[in-house]
Design a protein around this motif. Sequence first.
Motif, PDB file in Angstrom:
ATOM      1  N   ARG A 140      93.783  98.446 -37.421  1.00 45.94           N
ATOM      2  CA  ARG A 140      94.419  97.473 -38.313  1.00 45.94           C
ATOM      3  C   ARG A 140      95.532  98.086 -39.147  1.00 45.94           C
ATOM      4  N   SER A 141      95.313  99.272 -39.692  1.00 43.84           N
ATOM      5  CA  SER A 141      96.291  99.864 -40.605  1.00 43.84           C
ATOM      6  C   SER A 141      97.578 100.288 -39.904  1.00 43.84           C
ATOM      7  N   SER A 142      97.556 100.366 -38.577  1.00 46.57           N
ATOM      8  CA  SER A 142      98.743 100.816 -37.848  1.00 46.57           C
ATOM      9  C   SER A 142      99.609  99.668 -37.358  1.00 46.57           C
ATOM     10  N   VAL A 143      99.226  98.426 -37.672  1.00 50.13           N
ATOM     11  CA  VAL A 143      99.963  97.258 -37.185  1.00 50.13           C
ATOM     12  C   VAL A 143     100.646  96.553 -38.345  1.00 50.13           C
ATOM     13  N   SER A 144     101.977  96.455 -38.272  1.00 47.76           N
ATOM     14  CA  SER A 144     102.744  95.762 -39.302  1.00 47.76           C
ATOM     15  C   SER A 144     102.857  94.274 -39.002  1.00 47.76           C
ATOM     16  N   THR A 145     103.195  93.943 -37.737  1.00 45.79           N
ATOM     17  CA  THR A 145     103.253  92.544 -37.308  1.00 45.79           C
ATOM     18  C   THR A 145     102.685  92.446 -35.900  1.00 45.79           C
ATOM     19  N   LEU A 146     102.265  91.251 -35.545  1.00 39.40           N
ATOM     20  CA  LEU A 146     101.738  90.968 -34.214  1.00 39.40           C
ATOM     21  C   LEU A 146     102.466  89.750 -33.650  1.00 39.40           C
ATOM     22  N   THR A 147     103.027  89.913 -32.457  1.00 39.78           N
ATOM     23  CA  THR A 147     103.643  88.789 -31.755  1.00 39.78           C
ATOM     24  C   THR A 147     102.834  88.498 -30.499  1.00 39.78           C
ATOM     25  N   VAL A 148     102.392  87.268 -30.367  1.00 43.93           N
ATOM     26  CA  VAL A 148     101.561  86.836 -29.245  1.00 43.93           C
ATOM     27  C   VAL A 148     102.358  85.827 -28.423  1.00 43.93           C
ATOM     28  N   VAL A 149     102.520  86.109 -27.122  1.00 45.11           N
ATOM     29  CA  VAL A 149     103.356  85.268 -26.262  1.00 45.11           C
ATOM     30  C   VAL A 149     102.514  84.716 -25.110  1.00 45.11           C
ATOM     31  N   GLY A 150     102.414  83.394 -25.026  1.00 44.12           N
ATOM     32  CA  GLY A 150     101.691  82.762 -23.927  1.00 44.12           C
ATOM     33  C   GLY A 150     100.349  83.412 -23.663  1.00 44.12           C
ATOM     34  N   PRO A 151      99.475  83.498 -24.662  1.00 45.80           N
ATOM     35  CA  PRO A 151      98.257  84.294 -24.511  1.00 45.80           C
ATOM     36  C   PRO A 151      97.245  83.692 -23.544  1.00 45.80           C
ATOM     37  N   ALA A 152      96.579  84.565 -22.820  1.00 47.53           N
ATOM     38  CA  ALA A 152      95.392  84.167 -22.068  1.00 47.53           C
ATOM     39  C   ALA A 152      94.227  84.055 -23.050  1.00 47.53           C
ATOM     40  N   GLY A 153      93.112  83.510 -22.562  1.00 44.91           N
ATOM     41  CA  GLY A 153      91.882  83.569 -23.341  1.00 44.91           C
ATOM     42  C   GLY A 153      91.367  82.267 -23.907  1.00 44.91           C
ATOM     43  N   LEU A 154      92.175  81.203 -23.897  1.00 47.63           N
ATOM     44  CA  LEU A 154      91.746  79.975 -24.566  1.00 47.63           C
ATOM     45  C   LEU A 154      91.233  78.902 -23.614  1.00 47.63           C
ATOM     46  N   ALA A 155      91.341  79.125 -22.313  1.00 50.04           N
ATOM     47  CA  ALA A 155      90.723  78.199 -21.371  1.00 50.04           C
ATOM     48  C   ALA A 155      89.200  78.317 -21.490  1.00 50.04           C
ATOM     49  N   LYS A 156      88.517  77.240 -21.202  1.00 47.66           N
ATOM     50  CA  LYS A 156      87.060  77.243 -21.281  1.00 47.66           C
ATOM     51  C   LYS A 156      86.469  77.860 -20.014  1.00 47.66           C
ATOM     52  N   PRO A 157      85.461  78.730 -20.156  1.00 44.60           N
ATOM     53  CA  PRO A 157      84.815  79.308 -18.960  1.00 44.60           C
ATOM     54  C   PRO A 157      84.178  78.208 -18.119  1.00 44.60           C
ATOM     55  N   ARG A 158      84.336  78.345 -16.801  1.00 45.30           N
ATOM     56  CA  ARG A 158      83.743  77.355 -15.904  1.00 45.30           C
ATOM     57  C   ARG A 158      82.975  78.092 -14.804  1.00 45.30           C
ATOM     58  N   PRO A 159      81.828  77.592 -14.443  1.00 43.15           N
ATOM     59  CA  PRO A 159      81.027  78.244 -13.395  1.00 43.15           C
ATOM     60  C   PRO A 159      81.581  77.968 -12.008  1.00 43.15           C
ATOM     61  N   THR A 160      82.856  78.326 -11.803  1.00 41.36           N
ATOM     62  CA  THR A 160      83.498  78.073 -10.519  1.00 41.36           C
ATOM     63  C   THR A 160      83.142  79.171  -9.526  1.00 41.36           C
ATOM     64  N   SER A 161      83.431  78.914  -8.280  1.00 42.96           N
ATOM     65  CA  SER A 161      83.108  79.875  -7.227  1.00 42.96           C
ATOM     66  C   SER A 161      83.773  81.229  -7.445  1.00 42.96           C
ATOM     67  N   PRO A 162      85.095  81.292  -7.767  1.00 43.59           N
ATOM     68  CA  PRO A 162      85.715  82.603  -8.002  1.00 43.59           C
ATOM     69  C   PRO A 162      85.030  83.387  -9.110  1.00 43.59           C
ATOM     70  N   ASP A 163      84.620  82.711 -10.178  1.00 44.55           N
ATOM     71  CA  ASP A 163      83.938  83.415 -11.261  1.00 44.55           C
ATOM     72  C   ASP A 163      82.622  84.021 -10.773  1.00 44.55           C
ATOM     73  N   ARG A 164      81.880  83.265  -9.971  1.00 42.37           N
ATOM     74  CA  ARG A 164      80.618  83.780  -9.453  1.00 42.37           C
ATOM     75  C   ARG A 164      80.852  84.978  -8.543  1.00 42.37           C
ATOM     76  N   LEU A 165      81.892  84.907  -7.729  1.00 41.20           N
ATOM     77  CA  LEU A 165      82.202  86.026  -6.832  1.00 41.20           C
ATOM     78  C   LEU A 165      82.531  87.285  -7.615  1.00 41.20           C
ATOM     79  N   LEU A 166      83.298  87.143  -8.702  1.00 43.65           N
ATOM     80  CA  LEU A 166      83.679  88.312  -9.485  1.00 43.65           C
ATOM     81  C   LEU A 166      82.479  88.967 -10.149  1.00 43.65           C
ATOM     82  N   ARG A 167      81.438  88.184 -10.428  1.00 49.24           N
ATOM     83  CA  ARG A 167      80.243  88.756 -11.051  1.00 49.24           C
ATOM     84  C   ARG A 167      79.395  89.535 -10.050  1.00 49.24           C
TER      85      ARG A 167
END
Length: 301
Positions: free
Chosen positions: A134-161
């Motif tokens: 935290r102390s080493s960051v003056s500003t943070l710029t976030v561009v088109g971030p991943a992470g906000l889609a809702k997890p879904r029990p889709t086939s690709p997700d199961r395969l990755l597990r």
Amino acid sequence: MKYFVASGEERRLTAEARQAMPGSFIELSDGVTHYELTGPEDGDVVVMAGGLTIPLFYWDSLASELNTRGLRTLTCSAYGRGYSDRVRARYDENLFARQLAELTDRLGLTARPLHLVGTSMGALVSMTYAAQYRSSVSTLTVVGPAGLAKPRPTSPDRLLRNDRLAGLIARRRGLQILQGHLGHNVRDPELGAELTEMVLDAFRFEGSLYAVFDTLQHLPVSGRDDLFRQTGALGIPTLLLWGDEDDVTPLVHFDTARALLKPQQHHVIPQCGHMAPFERPSDVADQIVSFVAARAERLDS
């Protein structure tokens, strides 16, 4: 996932091979990192964290724009990308945050706080870094971030597990899946072709597809509301940028990101896809420079 070398990965990243490559290289605790440090030596330092597949060359135009405006820039290829090492380790956000921390420390850039920029998956890495340092960051710029889609029990997700199935799919269809993903990143077909060529050039090296799929296993790119909320509570001046035609991390998540991150400034870039720093470097630079300048003025007053 068990380490593998995919078909078409016919080259190895050796010290001899790197002698003919542009940029600089440094040995860190997890492996060799490919980086470029450019711009005026007395300028504030902007550190950039990229997405799932992109090498440091992705940032060239934005870095040039920021350098012209008086900022110094540090770009690097995350482990498994570009010309950085393909490490036999768990590819998660802690690995990539540690890479940034060690790189900035070894280059002597930690004397004053940094301006951190993260795009797509790199936004999650940037938020992790901000929480840990935290102390080493003056500003943070976030561009088109991943992470906000809702997890879904889709086939690709199961395969990755499933390590065995994930490895099989990655070896047999990984390059095809990767090319399909790259095709959705930018609006302009010419820029899209340039991006694809840039990324695939580095996928000639052993362990590249392994690195991407191991990242998908261990760095969740959905259901990360808590990380956004935690970042918003850090009190770091934050700028949120988003392309209005982003098909990878759609603009529908913009209001959620604003509510969780509580950015001081936010801006939607018109006629822009998922990769704003690559597609619209001048517009992104304008936003970052004014935001950094405003932060400096508050500190001086």
